[in-house]
Design a protein around this motif. Structure first.
Motif, PDB file in Angstrom:
ATOM      1  N   VAL A  15      16.995  15.824 -14.379  1.00  0.00           N
ATOM      2  CA  VAL A  15      17.379  14.927 -13.068  1.00  0.00           C
ATOM      3  C   VAL A  15      15.985  14.494 -12.536  1.00  0.00           C
ATOM      4  CG1 VAL A  15      18.285  15.243 -10.868  1.00  0.00           C
ATOM      5  CG2 VAL A  15      19.094  16.838 -12.760  1.00  0.00           C
ATOM      6  N   VAL A  16      16.231  13.131 -12.302  1.00  0.00           N
ATOM      7  CA  VAL A  16      15.058  12.409 -11.755  1.00  0.00           C
ATOM      8  C   VAL A  16      15.164  11.727 -10.535  1.00  0.00           C
ATOM      9  CG1 VAL A  16      13.424  10.493 -11.994  1.00  0.00           C
ATOM     10  CG2 VAL A  16      14.381  11.799 -14.091  1.00  0.00           C
ATOM     11  N   THR A  17      14.535  12.018  -9.454  1.00  0.00           N
ATOM     12  CA  THR A  17      14.667  11.333  -8.066  1.00  0.00           C
ATOM     13  C   THR A  17      13.672  10.683  -7.710  1.00  0.00           C
ATOM     14  OG1 THR A  17      15.769  13.679  -7.469  1.00  0.00           O
ATOM     15  CG2 THR A  17      15.380  12.153  -5.669  1.00  0.00           C
ATOM     16  N   THR A  18      13.781   9.482  -7.262  1.00  0.00           N
ATOM     17  CA  THR A  18      12.609   8.753  -6.664  1.00  0.00           C
ATOM     18  C   THR A  18      12.596   8.200  -5.501  1.00  0.00           C
ATOM     19  OG1 THR A  18      13.524   6.576  -7.847  1.00  0.00           O
ATOM     20  CG2 THR A  18      11.963   7.722  -9.216  1.00  0.00           C
ATOM     21  N   ARG A  19      11.738   7.869  -4.662  1.00  0.00           N
ATOM     22  CA  ARG A  19      11.740   7.332  -3.456  1.00  0.00           C
ATOM     23  C   ARG A  19      10.658   7.082  -2.698  1.00  0.00           C
ATOM     24  NH1 ARG A  19      10.762  10.493   1.289  1.00  0.00           N
ATOM     25  NH2 ARG A  19       9.663  12.400   0.601  1.00  0.00           N
ATOM     26  N   GLU A  20      10.780   6.046  -1.913  1.00  0.00           N
ATOM     27  CA  GLU A  20       9.305   5.623  -1.362  1.00  0.00           C
ATOM     28  C   GLU A  20       8.959   6.608  -0.413  1.00  0.00           C
ATOM     29  OE1 GLU A  20       9.360   1.845   0.779  1.00  0.00           O
ATOM     30  OE2 GLU A  20       7.456   2.045   1.282  1.00  0.00           O
ATOM     31  N   VAL A  21       7.553   6.962  -0.250  1.00  0.00           N
ATOM     32  CA  VAL A  21       7.305   8.063   0.426  1.00  0.00           C
ATOM     33  C   VAL A  21       7.349   7.469   1.869  1.00  0.00           C
ATOM     34  CG1 VAL A  21       5.207   9.401   1.231  1.00  0.00           C
ATOM     35  CG2 VAL A  21       5.611   8.892  -1.125  1.00  0.00           C
ATOM     36  N   GLY A  22       7.984   8.267   2.755  1.00  0.00           N
ATOM     37  CA  GLY A  22       8.013   7.771   4.102  1.00  0.00           C
ATOM     38  C   GLY A  22       9.568   7.120   4.648  1.00  0.00           C
ATOM     39  N   ALA A  23      10.130   6.505   3.741  1.00  0.00           N
ATOM     40  CA  ALA A  23      11.271   6.065   3.579  1.00  0.00           C
ATOM     41  C   ALA A  23      12.500   6.676   3.412  1.00  0.00           C
ATOM     42  CB  ALA A  23      11.195   4.803   2.590  1.00  0.00           C
ATOM     43  N   LYS A  24      13.539   6.466   3.644  1.00  0.00           N
ATOM     44  CA  LYS A  24      14.903   7.378   3.694  1.00  0.00           C
ATOM     45  C   LYS A  24      15.618   6.907   2.382  1.00  0.00           C
ATOM     46  CE  LYS A  24      16.195   8.654   8.536  1.00  0.00           C
ATOM     47  NZ  LYS A  24      15.928   7.740   9.359  1.00  0.00           N
ATOM     48  N   GLY A  54       0.845  -1.342   0.068  1.00  0.00           N
ATOM     49  CA  GLY A  54       0.033   0.165   0.097  1.00  0.00           C
ATOM     50  C   GLY A  54       0.743   1.283  -0.048  1.00  0.00           C
ATOM     51  N   GLY A  55       2.121   1.036  -0.307  1.00  0.00           N
ATOM     52  CA  GLY A  55       3.001   2.313  -0.133  1.00  0.00           C
ATOM     53  C   GLY A  55       2.972   3.171  -1.139  1.00  0.00           C
ATOM     54  N   LYS A  56       3.588   4.202  -1.135  1.00  0.00           N
ATOM     55  CA  LYS A  56       3.622   5.203  -2.296  1.00  0.00           C
ATOM     56  C   LYS A  56       4.909   5.516  -3.071  1.00  0.00           C
ATOM     57  CE  LYS A  56      -0.671   8.008  -1.934  1.00  0.00           C
ATOM     58  NZ  LYS A  56      -1.270   9.027  -1.524  1.00  0.00           N
ATOM     59  N   VAL A  57       5.033   5.821  -4.191  1.00  0.00           N
ATOM     60  CA  VAL A  57       6.634   6.266  -4.612  1.00  0.00           C
ATOM     61  C   VAL A  57       6.557   7.708  -5.043  1.00  0.00           C
ATOM     62  CG1 VAL A  57       8.106   5.804  -6.591  1.00  0.00           C
ATOM     63  CG2 VAL A  57       7.015   3.779  -5.494  1.00  0.00           C
ATOM     64  N   GLU A  58       7.422   8.492  -4.670  1.00  0.00           N
ATOM     65  CA  GLU A  58       7.388   9.758  -5.076  1.00  0.00           C
ATOM     66  C   GLU A  58       8.724  10.246  -6.121  1.00  0.00           C
ATOM     67  OE1 GLU A  58       7.485  13.306  -1.866  1.00  0.00           O
ATOM     68  OE2 GLU A  58       9.556  13.219  -2.795  1.00  0.00           O
ATOM     69  N   VAL A  59       8.025  10.630  -7.244  1.00  0.00           N
ATOM     70  CA  VAL A  59       8.867  10.900  -8.311  1.00  0.00           C
ATOM     71  C   VAL A  59       9.033  12.424  -8.361  1.00  0.00           C
ATOM     72  CG1 VAL A  59       9.243  10.678 -10.811  1.00  0.00           C
ATOM     73  CG2 VAL A  59       8.115   9.005  -9.392  1.00  0.00           C
ATOM     74  N   THR A  60      10.385  13.100  -8.615  1.00  0.00           N
ATOM     75  CA  THR A  60      10.548  14.357  -8.793  1.00  0.00           C
ATOM     76  C   THR A  60      11.232  14.377  -9.958  1.00  0.00           C
ATOM     77  OG1 THR A  60      10.553  14.885  -6.488  1.00  0.00           O
ATOM     78  CG2 THR A  60      11.466  16.548  -7.855  1.00  0.00           C
ATOM     79  N   ILE A  61      10.878  15.317 -10.981  1.00  0.00           N
ATOM     80  CA  ILE A  61      11.660  15.480 -11.986  1.00  0.00           C
ATOM     81  C   ILE A  61      11.913  17.029 -12.185  1.00  0.00           C
ATOM     82  CG2 ILE A  61      11.404  15.742 -14.715  1.00  0.00           C
ATOM     83  CD1 ILE A  61       9.272  13.002 -14.455  1.00  0.00           C
ATOM     84  N   GLN A  62      13.196  17.252 -12.292  1.00  0.00           N
ATOM     85  CA  GLN A  62      13.615  18.722 -12.739  1.00  0.00           C
ATOM     86  C   GLN A  62      14.248  18.669 -13.837  1.00  0.00           C
ATOM     87  OE1 GLN A  62      16.124  19.632  -9.252  1.00  0.00           O
ATOM     88  NE2 GLN A  62      17.252  21.126 -10.647  1.00  0.00           N
ATOM     89  N   VAL A  63      13.940  19.645 -14.589  1.00  0.00           N
ATOM     90  CA  VAL A  63      14.292  20.120 -16.085  1.00  0.00           C
ATOM     91  C   VAL A  63      15.199  21.211 -15.945  1.00  0.00           C
ATOM     92  CG1 VAL A  63      13.954  20.275 -18.337  1.00  0.00           C
ATOM     93  CG2 VAL A  63      12.154  19.339 -17.126  1.00  0.00           C
ATOM     94  N   ASN A  64      16.448  21.244 -16.240  1.00  0.00           N
ATOM     95  CA  ASN A  64      17.448  22.388 -16.146  1.00  0.00           C
ATOM     96  C   ASN A  64      17.315  23.269 -17.232  1.00  0.00           C
ATOM     97  OD1 ASN A  64      18.185  21.211 -13.394  1.00  0.00           O
ATOM     98  ND2 ASN A  64      19.685  20.086 -14.511  1.00  0.00           N
ATOM     99  N   ALA A  65      17.815  24.308 -17.139  1.00  0.00           N
ATOM    100  CA  ALA A  65      17.786  25.457 -18.281  1.00  0.00           C
ATOM    101  C   ALA A  65      18.438  24.940 -19.526  1.00  0.00           C
ATOM    102  CB  ALA A  65      18.504  26.837 -17.841  1.00  0.00           C
ATOM    103  N   ASP A  66      19.179  23.930 -19.305  1.00  0.00           N
ATOM    104  CA  ASP A  66      19.929  23.662 -20.601  1.00  0.00           C
ATOM    105  C   ASP A  66      19.108  22.248 -20.951  1.00  0.00           C
ATOM    106  OD1 ASP A  66      20.511  21.540 -18.721  1.00  0.00           O
ATOM    107  OD2 ASP A  66      22.664  21.579 -18.807  1.00  0.00           O
ATOM    108  N   LEU A  67      17.886  21.823 -20.601  1.00  0.00           N
ATOM    109  CA  LEU A  67      17.031  21.031 -20.910  1.00  0.00           C
ATOM    110  C   LEU A  67      17.636  19.570 -20.233  1.00  0.00           C
ATOM    111  CD1 LEU A  67      15.962  22.047 -24.574  1.00  0.00           C
ATOM    112  CD2 LEU A  67      14.635  22.342 -22.286  1.00  0.00           C
ATOM    113  N   GLY A  68      18.741  19.563 -19.599  1.00  0.00           N
ATOM    114  CA  GLY A  68      18.856  18.444 -19.066  1.00  0.00           C
ATOM    115  C   GLY A  68      17.878  17.945 -17.944  1.00  0.00           C
TER     116      GLY A  68
END
Ligand code: ATP
Ligand code: MG
Length: 572
Positions: free
Chosen positions: A556-565, A540-554
């Motif tokens: 960066v993706v960060t994924t983690r389980e919500v509540g986990a380190k 029943g957990g959730k995964v958090e996904v953060t997408i960052q698009v830089n000015a040069d269009l690069g």
């Protein structure tokens, strides 16, 4: 004569928002962070962009407009678009019934008698000087209203104003003693006015601004992403605008008059023509509010008074080709942006002509149900289209009034002009209840960069190792054809006839509705950007996904389980 002086210190500024149109102008200020449009001493909020001189006295606004009948030679109208332009590139079409633009060493000027006395010498004034004089009056009215001297303004400009035009406008304002804090584009000002409402929900959206004025129509497609505005496409037209609607009514009433009084065409005499135009415009405006309007002119031609009426349906019928011009312009702008009408979240109607109910109704039928059409006749809470741009400018002015002049340029230009943006969406692949892979957008297409978005997606029911697939996504339009109906020869024949019948064009959509194919926007999964495995996600957990698009269009993706380190982070 110039009121030019040192720019005021940020703390000493009194600011306003200004729109300076070819047909009309407006002034707005903010009171408790809310924008309001100010009436001038005549009580007008839409102030005609006209200057007139009688016996050395200067008149502006509606008073000057009234002189178009009796004193056209000393009345200057429709000059804003000539600022910063060479004489050879201007279109003087709208100046035939007032002072004519003249070529002075390649620049645009007007010769008028602006001094008192029988034998007063006429003056030849550049369009820059005319603009300065007009802006001085406008700002004078604002200062009178506010009870203190206005020092600075944000002024709106069309999206196709070039650097020379911008510089000429800033110089003209400066000549009138006004510090231009910033020039912002008219459509963005309109979007700002809507987004500043307390009830506005600031979300990522595609907005079409249809600015329908007196001598030009400008349509702009704007992507609003996280409070940043990106202009995706623009379309301009100088034929389909308010003046063309005036012309339709002028011809209509002239013909009616001619029928009654053969040989007396009011269009053949300058003064009669001016009266015809003035009253036709008033009738046109009345038809935006009521379904019937009167037309009445004393001594229209050959000393004959004339009165008539027209109803809205008849008006819409005779104006049909002009009205359809607006539809085509809007459709072409959406197409130019590479979008479909289904991609459009909002259509903002701006400019005086946008009060016309039929225009909003026509747009309603071009766009799907899901598109919000913001016009007075379709949405009771819509903001007055004539006030949108001045309000947006005033909001922007109050926002930046504390800034040093040099900081304003750097900090705010990007927000209102074209900035780098991504084309496709970026999101994750999720599995639907029916087991299909579906695309969940995280960063919408056309988002200005840099941008950062975070979403939480539920992990599969039983948890365990989860593979997060980050992909590009783009939309396509899925068309579902209706079930073929039994053919009915009779009704078909009737429809062809209908299409020819002028007054019935408004009903076309309803009668077609059943047979219309269904068009919907669906996401298509594109190329994979990254994959990230997260081990041992709780049930029943959730995964958090953060997408960052830089000015040069690069990306960066960060994924983690919500509540986990911890988590997985990767540069792409
Ligand atoms: P432009 O620069 O295109 O000449 P503008 O931006 O200076 O125009 P607007 O005030 O946006 O001016 O538009 C003026 C036009 O709007 C005029 O043709 C005027 O007749 C028309 N207009 C104003 N109010 C209404 C109304 N209530 N119904 C219909 N038309 C209107
Ligand atoms: Mg305008």
């Amino acid at each position: 004569m110039s009121d030019k002086k040192e720019a005021p210190a940020p703390g000493d500024r009194t600011v306003i928002g200004l729109t300076f149109g070819n047909s009309s102008s407006s002034i707005a200020c903010t009171v408790d962070d809310k924008a309001e449009v100010i009436a001038n001493e005549d009580g007008d909020r839409q102030i005609p962009t006209i200057l007139s001189y009688v016996d050395g006295e200067e008149y502006y606004g509606q008073q000057a407009k009234n002189f178009l009948v009796r004193n056209p030679k000393n009345t200057v109208a429709y000059f804003r678009d000539f600022l910063g332009k060479e004489f050879k590139s201007i279109d003087p079409t709208h100046n035939h019934a007032s002072a004519h633009p003249q070529d002075v060493d390649g620049t645009v000027s007007f010769t008028i008698t602006d001094k008192e006395g029988e034998d007063a010498e006429p003056s030849t004034l550049s369009v820059a000087e005319i603009s300065t004089r007009y802006l001085r009056r406008l700002v004078g009215s604002a200062s009178d209203y506010l009870g203190k001297k206005v020092t600075s303004a944000v002024i709106t400009i069309p999206t196709n104003f070039n650097e020379k035009q911008k510089a000429a406008l800033v110089a003209a304002a400066s000549g009138a003693g006004i510090e231009v804090l910033q020039l912002i584009s008219e459509p963005v000002a309109a979007v700002l006015a809507y987004d500043a409402r307390p009830e506005a929900e600031i979300k990522d959206k595609i907005v079409v601004v249809a600015d329908l004025g007196g001598t030009r129509s400008d349509v702009t497609v704007v992507a609003s992403r996280g409070g940043m505005y990106t202009i995706l496409a623009t379309a301009h037209d100088y034929e389909y605008a308010g003046a063309a609607l005036d012309k339709v009514l002028m011809d209509h009433f002239a013909k009616e008059f001619l029928k009654k009084y053969p040989g007396n065409d009011p269009r053949e005499n300058a003064r009669s023509l001016a009266k015809l135009k003035q009253e036709s415009e008033a009738t046109k405006k009345a038809l935006s509010l009521g379904t019937n309007a009167s037309f009445s002119v004393e001594s229209l031609a050959a000393g004959i008074d004339f009165a008539s009426t027209i109803n809205r349906l008849r008006y819409e019928t005779i104006a049909r080709s002009v009205l359809e011009g607006f539809n085509r312009l809007v459709e072409s702008a959406v197409k130019k942006a590479g979008l479909d009408v289904l991609d459009v979240d909002e259509v903002i109607l701006a400019g005086g002509t946008a009060h016309t109910p039929r225009i909003a109704a026509n747009f309603r039928s071009i766009f799907p149900e899901s598109t919000n059409i913001l016009a007075p006749s379709t949405t009771p809470t819509a903001i007055n289209p004539s006030e949108l741009q001045a309000r947006g400018a005033a909001l922007q002015a109050s926002l930046i009034q504390e800034y040093e002049a040099e900081d304003i340029d750097q900090s705010t230009h990007a927000a209102v002009t074209t900035v780098p943006h991504i084309t496709n969406a970026i999101g994750v692949v999720s599995v639907s209840e029916t087991g299909e892979e579906v695309f969940v957008p995280i960063v919408e297409p056309e988002t200005a960069v840099p941008a950062r978005r975070t979403v939480q997606v539920p992990a599969p029911k039983n948890g365990g190792d989860v593979l997060v697939k980050i992909v590009e996504g783009n939309t396509h339009i899925k068309v579902t054809k209706p079930e073929p109906k039994k053919s009915n020869g009779d009704s078909k024949a009737a429809k062809v006839e209908d299409a020819d019948e002028d007054s019935d064009f408004s009903d076309d959509d309803d009668s077609d509705e059943e047979e219309e194919e269904k068009r919907e926007k669906v996401w298509k999964i594109g190329s994979t950007v990254a994959e990230a495995a997260i081990r041992g996600v709780k049930k029943g957990g959730k995964v958090e996904v953060t997408i960052q698009v830089n000015a040069d269009l690069g990306v960066v993706v960060t994924t983690r389980e919500v509540g986990a380190k911890g988590g997985v982070r990767g540069n792409i």
